[in-house]
Scaffold this motif. Structure first.
Motif, PDB file in Angstrom:
ATOM      1  N   GLN A  28      -6.542   2.473  -0.131  1.00  0.00           N
ATOM      2  CA  GLN A  28      -7.588   1.779   0.614  1.00  0.00           C
ATOM      3  C   GLN A  28      -7.418   0.273   0.526  1.00  0.00           C
ATOM      4  O   GLN A  28      -7.617  -0.459   1.506  1.00  0.00           O
ATOM      5  CB  GLN A  28      -8.963   2.178   0.089  1.00  0.00           C
ATOM      6  N   ARG A  29      -7.031  -0.205  -0.638  1.00  0.00           N
ATOM      7  CA  ARG A  29      -6.886  -1.648  -0.852  1.00  0.00           C
ATOM      8  C   ARG A  29      -5.818  -2.245   0.069  1.00  0.00           C
ATOM      9  O   ARG A  29      -6.030  -3.290   0.683  1.00  0.00           O
ATOM     10  CB  ARG A  29      -6.554  -1.911  -2.326  1.00  0.00           C
ATOM     11  N   VAL A  30      -4.669  -1.581   0.193  1.00  0.00           N
ATOM     12  CA  VAL A  30      -3.609  -2.144   1.027  1.00  0.00           C
ATOM     13  C   VAL A  30      -3.962  -2.065   2.504  1.00  0.00           C
ATOM     14  O   VAL A  30      -3.588  -2.952   3.291  1.00  0.00           O
ATOM     15  CB  VAL A  30      -2.242  -1.468   0.757  1.00  0.00           C
ATOM     16  N   LYS A  31      -4.690  -1.031   2.899  1.00  0.00           N
ATOM     17  CA  LYS A  31      -5.106  -0.945   4.306  1.00  0.00           C
ATOM     18  C   LYS A  31      -6.133  -2.019   4.629  1.00  0.00           C
ATOM     19  O   LYS A  31      -6.114  -2.602   5.726  1.00  0.00           O
ATOM     20  CB  LYS A  31      -5.648   0.457   4.606  1.00  0.00           C
ATOM     21  N   ASP A  32      -7.018  -2.311   3.674  1.00  0.00           N
ATOM     22  CA  ASP A  32      -7.975  -3.393   3.871  1.00  0.00           C
ATOM     23  C   ASP A  32      -7.278  -4.746   3.982  1.00  0.00           C
ATOM     24  O   ASP A  32      -7.819  -5.678   4.584  1.00  0.00           O
ATOM     25  CB  ASP A  32      -8.975  -3.440   2.703  1.00  0.00           C
ATOM     26  N   MET A  33      -6.092  -4.839   3.413  1.00  0.00           N
ATOM     27  CA  MET A  33      -5.340  -6.100   3.427  1.00  0.00           C
ATOM     28  C   MET A  33      -4.378  -6.186   4.608  1.00  0.00           C
ATOM     29  O   MET A  33      -3.590  -7.123   4.708  1.00  0.00           O
ATOM     30  CB  MET A  33      -4.575  -6.270   2.113  1.00  0.00           C
ATOM     31  N   GLY A  34      -4.428  -5.195   5.503  1.00  0.00           N
ATOM     32  CA  GLY A  34      -3.654  -5.308   6.734  1.00  0.00           C
ATOM     33  C   GLY A  34      -2.496  -4.356   6.895  1.00  0.00           C
ATOM     34  O   GLY A  34      -1.823  -4.372   7.935  1.00  0.00           O
ATOM     35  N   ALA A  35      -2.207  -3.514   5.899  1.00  0.00           N
ATOM     36  CA  ALA A  35      -1.132  -2.540   6.055  1.00  0.00           C
ATOM     37  C   ALA A  35      -1.520  -1.511   7.113  1.00  0.00           C
ATOM     38  O   ALA A  35      -2.663  -1.063   7.167  1.00  0.00           O
ATOM     39  CB  ALA A  35      -0.840  -1.844   4.731  1.00  0.00           C
ATOM     40  N   VAL A  36      -0.573  -1.136   7.964  1.00  0.00           N
ATOM     41  CA  VAL A  36      -0.876  -0.187   9.049  1.00  0.00           C
ATOM     42  C   VAL A  36      -0.723   1.253   8.582  1.00  0.00           C
ATOM     43  O   VAL A  36      -1.219   2.176   9.247  1.00  0.00           O
ATOM     44  CB  VAL A  36       0.029  -0.441  10.275  1.00  0.00           C
ATOM     45  N   ALA A  37      -0.045   1.471   7.448  1.00  0.00           N
ATOM     46  CA  ALA A  37       0.128   2.834   6.947  1.00  0.00           C
ATOM     47  C   ALA A  37       0.529   2.789   5.480  1.00  0.00           C
ATOM     48  O   ALA A  37       1.016   1.772   4.980  1.00  0.00           O
ATOM     49  CB  ALA A  37       1.184   3.578   7.760  1.00  0.00           C
ATOM     50  N   PHE A  38       0.326   3.925   4.802  1.00  0.00           N
ATOM     51  CA  PHE A  38       0.733   4.086   3.407  1.00  0.00           C
ATOM     52  C   PHE A  38       1.507   5.389   3.296  1.00  0.00           C
ATOM     53  O   PHE A  38       1.074   6.428   3.798  1.00  0.00           O
ATOM     54  CB  PHE A  38      -0.493   4.129   2.482  1.00  0.00           C
ATOM     55  N   MET A  39       2.656   5.334   2.631  1.00  0.00           N
ATOM     56  CA  MET A  39       3.449   6.531   2.375  1.00  0.00           C
ATOM     57  C   MET A  39       3.809   6.578   0.906  1.00  0.00           C
ATOM     58  O   MET A  39       4.150   5.555   0.305  1.00  0.00           O
ATOM     59  CB  MET A  39       4.723   6.539   3.228  1.00  0.00           C
ATOM     60  N   LYS A  40       3.733   7.763   0.303  1.00  0.00           N
ATOM     61  CA  LYS A  40       4.082   7.866  -1.106  1.00  0.00           C
ATOM     62  C   LYS A  40       5.589   8.039  -1.272  1.00  0.00           C
ATOM     63  O   LYS A  40       6.271   8.605  -0.416  1.00  0.00           O
ATOM     64  CB  LYS A  40       3.342   9.027  -1.770  1.00  0.00           C
ATOM     65  N   LYS A  41       6.097   7.503  -2.383  1.00  0.00           N
ATOM     66  CA  LYS A  41       7.501   7.676  -2.719  1.00  0.00           C
ATOM     67  C   LYS A  41       7.728   9.062  -3.320  1.00  0.00           C
ATOM     68  O   LYS A  41       6.850   9.583  -4.018  1.00  0.00           O
ATOM     69  CB  LYS A  41       7.926   6.634  -3.762  1.00  0.00           C
ATOM     70  N   PRO A  42       8.916   9.609  -3.104  1.00  0.00           N
ATOM     71  CA  PRO A  42       9.922   9.150  -2.156  1.00  0.00           C
ATOM     72  C   PRO A  42       9.556   9.580  -0.747  1.00  0.00           C
ATOM     73  O   PRO A  42       9.116  10.714  -0.533  1.00  0.00           O
ATOM     74  CB  PRO A  42      11.198   9.845  -2.640  1.00  0.00           C
ATOM     75  N   ALA A  43       9.689   8.697   0.223  1.00  0.00           N
ATOM     76  CA  ALA A  43       9.333   9.014   1.604  1.00  0.00           C
ATOM     77  C   ALA A  43      10.291  10.075   2.153  1.00  0.00           C
ATOM     78  O   ALA A  43      11.494  10.044   1.874  1.00  0.00           O
ATOM     79  CB  ALA A  43       9.409   7.751   2.463  1.00  0.00           C
ATOM     80  N   LEU A  44       9.755  11.019   2.901  1.00  0.00           N
ATOM     81  CA  LEU A  44      10.566  12.068   3.513  1.00  0.00           C
ATOM     82  C   LEU A  44      10.833  11.725   4.973  1.00  0.00           C
ATOM     83  O   LEU A  44       9.996  11.132   5.649  1.00  0.00           O
ATOM     84  CB  LEU A  44       9.850  13.414   3.409  1.00  0.00           C
TER      85      LEU A  44
END
Length: 339
Positions: free
Chosen positions: A91-107
């Motif tokens: 939530q914090r990164v989306k509030d700061m302007g990120a358009v998406a979040f993906m967990k590592k390792p990305a598939l």
């Protein structure tokens, strides 16, 4: 026109893994940055369409990078790719302007779907790889330290998410430290990581597929009041209650951490029961208890801190020297080139 893409991650292995997951038919110009400051410096003088951003990095982390990007005339589309999967982090990164979040390792499939849903990539009319896709897989060589740091980073995030959910807090995560340490150097590392004059410690042994190591979880004694408060303990904090708190938090941190390590290495680790090494003791006292067995060890250190609370604990993984060749071989499979 090619899409300009920047991957920002301090881990060589993470950069390589993410590069391999990008759509093969995507016409891009790809660059790399090793930390947030390097990414900001690059973006300041080069147009970037998409920034893949890690969160836990030295110099300037992902949060600081996102904050700084808000002052840029044109902010790239930021997709955070991180092992820190705490809901509050997402939530914090989306509030700061990120358009998406993906967990590592990305598939690959999930990454492609995310790019498609954001309108940042469209399927090519041909299945032939573009010249940029062919050449972009070249990434720096890596070491055992690089591999162990990255799998520990992912495991650290999984464990922190469980603890954060249990305590309803945000866990501040560092970059894991990986070093070959003698006993004396181990004491120096612990003295630096543990806050306060005295501490309490729990150890637990793990073994599987030729790898043997011990986890050591050390709590600053100053952590107990806030830890008890967050866990709803209202009675007087006795030594027995402290021991229960230690065991509860150890289970929450070490269990998910080891599950994530095992999944990445494809190993089912067996483990001993956790052992209390000492309560309200000095670091040298803990070292003396285990001095005969530790000697020279490959150590991974992670310092967990709870935001806005006086809670700090130091998690160390201490691998036997005999485990190093097997560990190095297993980690090498994580970054093998596609045939």
């Amino acid at each position: 026109m090619s899409t300009k893409v920047l991957i920002c991650d301090d881990s060589k292995i993470a950069r390589k893994q993410l590069t391999k997951m990008l759509p093969a038919d995507w016409d891009i110009e790809l660059e790399y940055a090793q930390d947030g400051q390097e990414a900001l410096d690059f973006i300041a003088s080069n147009p970037v369409d998409i920034l893949f951003l890690d969160l836990n990095m030295p110099v300037k982390d992902g949060y600081q990078t996102l904050e700084a990007l808000q002052n840029f005339p044109s902010m790239p589309n930021v997709i955070v790719v991180s092992g820190d999967v705490q809901p509050k982090a997402v939530q914090r990164v989306k509030d700061m302007g990120a358009v998406a979040f993906m967990k590592k390792p990305a598939l690959a499939d999930a990454l492609r779907d995310t790019l498609l849903s954001l309108g940042l990539y469209s399927k090519a009319k041909t299945t032939e790889k573009t010249s940029s896709a062919v050449t972009r897989s070249v990434v720096d060589d890596f070491s055992l330290s690089d591999g162990l740091q990255e799998v520990s980073n992912i495991a650290m995030g999984r464990a922190a998410s469980v603890l954060a959910d249990m305590l309803n807090v945000f866990i501040k995560l560092p970059v894991p430290n990986v070093n070959i340490l003698e006993v004396g150097e181990l004491q120096m590392a612990l003295d630096y990581g543990v806050k306060g004059d005295s501490c309490s410690a729990i150890s637990q042994g793990f073994v599987g597929s030729g790898i043997a190591f011990e986890t050591l979880l050390i709590f600053s004694d100053s952590s107990f009041p806030d830890m008890a408060k967050l866990l709803g303990v209202t009675e007087e904090i006795t030594q027995e209650i402290e021991t229960e708190l230690l065991m509860d938090v150890t289970s929450v941190l070490v269990g998910p951490f080891m599950a994530a390590i095992g999944k990445q290495l494809n190993i089912d680790f067996s483990h001993s029961h956790p052992v209390l090494l000492g309560q309200h003791v000095k670091i040298p006292d803990i070292i003396n208890v285990k001095k005969a067995t530790w000697k020279r060890t490959l150590a991974v250190e992670i310092v967990y801190e709870v935001e806005n609370y006086q809670i700090s604990c130091d998690l160390m993984l201490l691998f036997t020297e005999d485990s190093v060749p097997t560990l190095e071989n297993l980690l090498s499979f994580l970054v093998e080139e596609d045939e």
